[in-house]
Write a protein that holds these residues in place. Structure first.
Motif, PDB file in Angstrom:
ATOM      1  N   HIS A   1      48.967  44.189  36.959  1.00 24.18           N
ATOM      2  CA  HIS A   1      49.218  44.799  35.663  1.00 24.18           C
ATOM      3  C   HIS A   1      50.298  44.024  34.920  1.00 24.18           C
ATOM      4  CE1 HIS A   1      50.746  47.822  32.733  1.00 24.18           C
ATOM      5  NE2 HIS A   1      49.447  48.092  32.629  1.00 24.18           N
TER       6      HIS A   1
ATOM      7  N   CYS B   1      34.843  43.394  33.731  1.00 23.97           N
ATOM      8  CA  CYS B   1      36.020  42.523  33.615  1.00 23.97           C
ATOM      9  C   CYS B   1      35.682  41.363  32.689  1.00 23.97           C
ATOM     10  CB  CYS B   1      36.414  42.018  34.994  1.00 23.97           C
ATOM     11  SG  CYS B   1      38.039  41.246  35.057  1.00 23.97           S
TER      12      CYS B   1
ATOM     13  N   HIS C   1      44.290  43.144  41.922  1.00 25.70           N
ATOM     14  CA  HIS C   1      44.597  43.568  40.557  1.00 25.70           C
ATOM     15  C   HIS C   1      46.083  43.380  40.246  1.00 25.70           C
ATOM     16  CE1 HIS C   1      40.971  45.799  41.808  1.00 25.70           C
ATOM     17  NE2 HIS C   1      40.576  45.574  40.552  1.00 25.70           N
TER      18      HIS C   1
ATOM     19  N   LYS D   1      39.580  46.121  35.459  1.00 29.38           N
ATOM     20  CA  LYS D   1      39.842  46.585  36.818  1.00 29.38           C
ATOM     21  C   LYS D   1      38.612  46.512  37.702  1.00 29.38           C
ATOM     22  CE  LYS D   1      42.747  49.659  37.891  1.00 29.38           C
ATOM     23  NZ  LYS D   1      43.490  50.932  38.149  1.00 29.38           N
ATOM     24  N   THR D   2      37.431  46.349  37.129  1.00 30.37           N
ATOM     25  CA  THR D   2      36.222  46.233  37.936  1.00 30.37           C
ATOM     26  C   THR D   2      35.504  44.953  37.572  1.00 30.37           C
ATOM     27  OG1 THR D   2      34.902  47.479  36.314  1.00 30.37           O
ATOM     28  CG2 THR D   2      35.971  48.737  38.082  1.00 30.37           C
TER      29      THR D   2
ATOM     30  N   TRP E   1      45.442  45.623  32.629  1.00 33.30           N
ATOM     31  CA  TRP E   1      45.121  45.248  33.994  1.00 33.30           C
ATOM     32  C   TRP E   1      44.329  43.942  34.012  1.00 33.30           C
ATOM     33  CZ3 TRP E   1      46.988  47.281  38.374  1.00 33.30           C
ATOM     34  CH2 TRP E   1      47.607  48.537  38.303  1.00 33.30           C
ATOM     35  N   TYR E   2      44.711  43.096  34.960  1.00 33.07           N
ATOM     36  CA  TYR E   2      44.022  41.815  35.120  1.00 33.07           C
ATOM     37  C   TYR E   2      43.577  41.685  36.579  1.00 33.07           C
ATOM     38  CZ  TYR E   2      45.693  40.454  30.506  1.00 33.07           C
ATOM     39  OH  TYR E   2      45.928  40.402  29.147  1.00 33.07           O
ATOM     40  N   MET E   3      42.649  40.752  36.803  1.00 35.71           N
ATOM     41  CA  MET E   3      42.088  40.589  38.136  1.00 35.71           C
ATOM     42  C   MET E   3      42.076  39.120  38.555  1.00 35.71           C
ATOM     43  SD  MET E   3      38.276  41.633  39.467  1.00 35.71           S
ATOM     44  CE  MET E   3      38.477  43.342  38.940  1.00 35.71           C
TER      45      MET E   3
END
Length: 333
Positions: free
Chosen positions: A126, A62, A124, A57-58, A106-108
């Motif tokens: 999910h 990540c 972001h 998430k950051t 969670w992916y970015m």
């Protein structure tokens, strides 16, 4: 004051990218063993920037999974994760294959800006990998007499489970055998033993409309079937009105000796009538002509005086002599 300024500068990379962020779907649910493709949109000014896909998430924590500046795979379909930038559409897409429960999280989507004081443009997503059963379309329809296909999708753990097709409210079901298939005159079931089993309903009838169940093990999902009537061709009959029926002319009948004999007396009567009318007409015409242009003889005079004188006329036709009694002198020829 200087401390607050330095603190603000230090927090710049951590400010959420809500002002100019890349966009994608917020949450995705997918069955275990299946694939998922996520589109990430960006602004035109970032077309030449590097794009990436990471787990977390950051940005600092990540885990990078794919980058557009990384080595290209010879067969992206077999890779766990693949990324592709579509600059003409202003988006990059990420595909994850053969998902497992451990891949949930969670992916970015990220666009790399670079520089100490510039935060990347990110958004972001999910992803939740689930076990169970799903269907490509929960409502199918077909015309009477035709065929329709229902595709039921199952997760990895149900690969070896028994698959069946049941009608709601009916205790009897159609099951796949040891070879993963079943077929009769109206239904065919085929299990590919990966993640899909297909039901083909043949020769649909109106009574087949209703609710059905796809089963994989103890998991089930409802499917609605609607059968529509087959279009019928209506024969158009033409009813002729009296005026129309009179216009339908029949071919003339040929004249035979019998038909002539049966109508000869009519022809004779017509000829006699025509002759009588002609004679009467001629007599009337002669009488009119006689009155207008006929000779005037003394003995035909209507004047009594003239008629009296004319009676004393003696004509000797043999001697060609005429005697006139009322004249002073007489001439003898």
């Amino acid at each position: 004051m200087p401390k607050l300024f330095l603190l603000a500068l230090g927090l710049l990379p951590w400010i959420p990218a809500v002002i100019c962020e890349a966009t994608s779907g917020g949450e995705h649910a997918v069955l275990e063993g299946q694939s998922l493709t996520v589109p990430c949109h960006y602004e035109p000014q970032y077309a030449s920037h590097v794009k990436y896909w990471c787990l977390g998430k950051t940005r600092e924590f990540c885990t990078s999974l794919a980058r557009t500046d990384g080595p290209r795979s010879a067969n992206p379909a077999e890779d766990k994760v693949s990324i592709s930038d579509h600059k003409d559409q202003l988006l990059f897409s990420v595909t994850m294959n053969n998902l497992r429960e451990a891949d949930s999280g969670w992916y970015m989507c990220g666009v790399e800006i670079g520089g100490m004081w510039s935060a990347d443009v990110v958004t972001h997503t999910h992803i939740k990998v689930i076990h169970g059963l799903s269907v490509v379309s929960s409502q199918v329809s077909g015309e009477e007499g035709s065929s329709v296909t229902v595709e039921c999708l199952y997760s990895e753990r149900y690969r070896e489970s028994e698959k069946k097709w049941c009608r709601s409210g009916n205790s009897s079901c159609l099951l796949t055998g040891s070879e993963g298939s079943y077929e009769d005159t109206s239904v065919a079931i085929s299990d590919d033993r990966t993640r899909t089993f297909t039901i083909t309903l043949k020769k649909l009838q109106l009574r087949d409309s209703g609710w059905y169940w796809c089963y994989a093990g103890q998991q089930r999902i409802a499917v609605s079937l609607v059968v529509t009537p087959r279009p019928t061709t209506t024969a158009v009959s033409l009813t002729l009105t009296p005026s129309q029926s009179d216009a339908r002319l029949h071919p003339p009948k040929s004249i035979s000796q019998q038909s002539w004999n049966s109508h000869s007396h009519i022809m004779v009567s017509l000829l006699l009538c025509a002759s009588l009318i002609l004679l009467v007409g001629m007599a009337i015409m002669a009488r009119q002509l006689w009155r207008r242009h006929g000779p005037s003889y003394p003995f035909l005079e209507r004047d009594p005086e003239k008629a009296r004188i004319s009676t004393h006329c003696v004509c000797d036709l043999q001697n060609n002599a005429v005697i006139f009694h009322n004249r002073d002198s007489q001439d003898v020829a």
